[in-house]
Design a protein around this motif. Structure first.
Motif, mmCIF file in Angstrom:
data_model
loop_
_atom_site.group_PDB
_atom_site.id
_atom_site.type_symbol
_atom_site.label_atom_id
_atom_site.label_comp_id
_atom_site.label_asym_id
_atom_site.label_seq_id
_atom_site.Cartn_x
_atom_site.Cartn_y
_atom_site.Cartn_z
ATOM 1 N N MET A 1 0.838 -1.196 0.000
ATOM 2 C CA MET A 1 0.000 0.000 0.000
ATOM 3 C C MET A 1 0.873 1.245 0.000
ATOM 4 N N LYS A 2 0.399 2.279 -0.664
ATOM 5 C CA LYS A 2 1.121 3.544 -0.712
ATOM 6 C C LYS A 2 0.666 4.422 0.458
ATOM 7 N N LEU A 3 1.490 4.473 1.494
ATOM 8 C CA LEU A 3 1.132 5.214 2.702
ATOM 9 C C LEU A 3 2.162 6.265 3.075
ATOM 10 N N ASP A 4 3.139 6.494 2.208
ATOM 11 C CA ASP A 4 4.196 7.465 2.510
ATOM 12 C C ASP A 4 3.606 8.839 2.808
ATOM 13 N N ARG B 1 1.573 9.674 5.062
ATOM 14 C CA ARG B 1 0.237 9.660 5.654
ATOM 15 C C ARG B 1 0.321 9.787 7.167
ATOM 16 N N GLN C 1 -1.214 4.069 10.844
ATOM 17 C CA GLN C 1 -1.661 4.748 9.630
ATOM 18 C C GLN C 1 -3.001 4.197 9.154
ATOM 19 N N GLU D 1 0.012 -6.126 2.422
ATOM 20 C CA GLU D 1 -0.345 -5.044 3.338
ATOM 21 C C GLU D 1 -1.844 -4.768 3.359
ATOM 22 N N ASN E 1 -8.986 3.754 -1.164
ATOM 23 C CA ASN E 1 -8.383 3.658 -2.490
ATOM 24 C C ASN E 1 -8.892 4.755 -3.424
ATOM 25 N N HIS F 1 -5.677 6.283 -4.101
ATOM 26 C CA HIS F 1 -5.166 5.320 -5.089
ATOM 27 C C HIS F 1 -3.985 4.549 -4.494
ATOM 28 N N SER F 2 -4.196 4.052 -3.291
ATOM 29 C CA SER F 2 -3.107 3.474 -2.498
ATOM 30 C C SER F 2 -2.996 1.968 -2.593
ATOM 31 N N SER G 1 -3.008 -1.591 -4.918
ATOM 32 C CA SER G 1 -2.858 -2.186 -6.250
ATOM 33 C C SER G 1 -3.857 -3.324 -6.434
ATOM 34 N N GLU H 1 -2.785 -6.308 -4.490
ATOM 35 C CA GLU H 1 -3.077 -6.227 -3.054
ATOM 36 C C GLU H 1 -4.557 -6.475 -2.777
#
Length: 292
Positions: free
Chosen positions: A1-4, A6, A86, A159, A219, A223-224, A226, A229
């Motif tokens: 997941m894209k959580l950078d 956050r 997060q 994740e 999402n 858009h976190s 894929s 996932e």
């Protein structure tokens, strides 16, 4: 997941440094599966909480439980703790907006991170139970080692799959906030075991739907997640179905003992929330049980 970048929830009580022991199990998949079954069977049902805790601890002890003193946290565990904070923050943001749209105010739950065992308003909790929600103190309890067990013993990884587990327990808090959980538990206390189990299944499938609904807005906003996932999370829902867990644990299934729903049901309700984000579709209580 894209959580950078956050935010992390501040509604977290980290009790991992307060003692306790890291649990390691010597009984292989049988012990872990039984632990996971019992853990997921609680579903925040406070009346049976202590008995289930005692039962699973005894079963695991009979299968070769080993304990080791917990030391400094590894980089992996620190990363999982941050990830969990997060995800909790994301559920806070999503449910606050959903409740606002319903003309209600969402009160945030707290997440308790612990190692080995923990005291709750619902009784003594154990890592052997897996993540759980206690309506008495409105807390989600999580031993981070569960994620490793889930991957190693159940083959459920990723994740978003881990996030689904947290979001499912938060889903029970949503039920608590809406008055669903208390009403259901009151009904269950007045029924025989088989009928009470059916209500439990309805509760758990609705919590799966709520987890999916959270995923939809998470999402959609960031858009976190894929496609891979998402598939992993749906596979996780399959792996924690009552029929799958019972088959793995004992070689046969007992449908009247189901308390969380079959793999197919859990995947269906999770996907329904995940693909629609429509709170109007959350009703698992008015349908015929056979149609869930």
């Amino acid at each position: 997941m894209k959580l950078d970048g956050r935010r992390e929830s501040t509604n977290v009580d980290d009790r991992r440094r307060g003692g306790g022991k890291k649990m390691a199990f010597g009984g292989g998949i049988g012990a872990i599966i039984i632990a996971v079954i019992i853990g997921y069977f609680t579903g925040g049902k406070e009346g049976a909480f202590q008995a289930l805790t005692d039962g699973v601890q005894q079963q695991i002890a009979q299968r070769g439980q080993v304990t080791t003193e917990g030391g400094e946290f590894s980089e992996e565990e620190d990363s999982l703790a941050k990830f969990s904070r997060q995800i909790l923050a994301s559920t806070e943001d999503v449910w606050a907006k959903v409740f606002q749209n319903m003309g209600k105010e969402y009160e945030y739950p707290r997440m308790v991170l612990y190692t080995g065992s923990v005291q709750t308003s619902c009784g003594n909790g154990s890592a052997a139970m897996g993540p759980f929600y206690c309506g008495g103190d409105q807390c989600v309890y999580l031993d981070l080692s569960f994620f490793s067990s889930m991957q190693q013993e159940l083959g459920a990884s990723g994740e978003f799959a881990n996030a689904y587990v947290i979001a499912h327990e938060v889903g029970h808090h949503v039920q608590e906030q809406l008055g669903i959980l208390g009403k259901a538990h009151q009904q269950m206390s007045q029924l025989g075991k088989a009928d009470a189990n059916e209500i439990s299944v309805r509760l758990e499938l609705q919590a799966d739907f709520f987890a999916g609904l959270w995923g939809y807005y998470e999402n959609k906003t960031f858009h976190s997640v894929s496609d891979k996932e998402i598939a992993e999370a749906i596979q996780c829902a399959h792996q924690i179905g009552d029929n799958y867990l019972q088959q793995q644990a004992q070689g046969y299934v007992v449908p009247e003992s189901f308390t969380h729903g079959t793999s197919e049901q859990r995947m269906r309700w999770f996907k329904l929330g995940l693909t629609t984000g429509d709170m109007n579709l959350c009703d698992t209580f008015s349908k015929n049980y056979e149609d869930l």
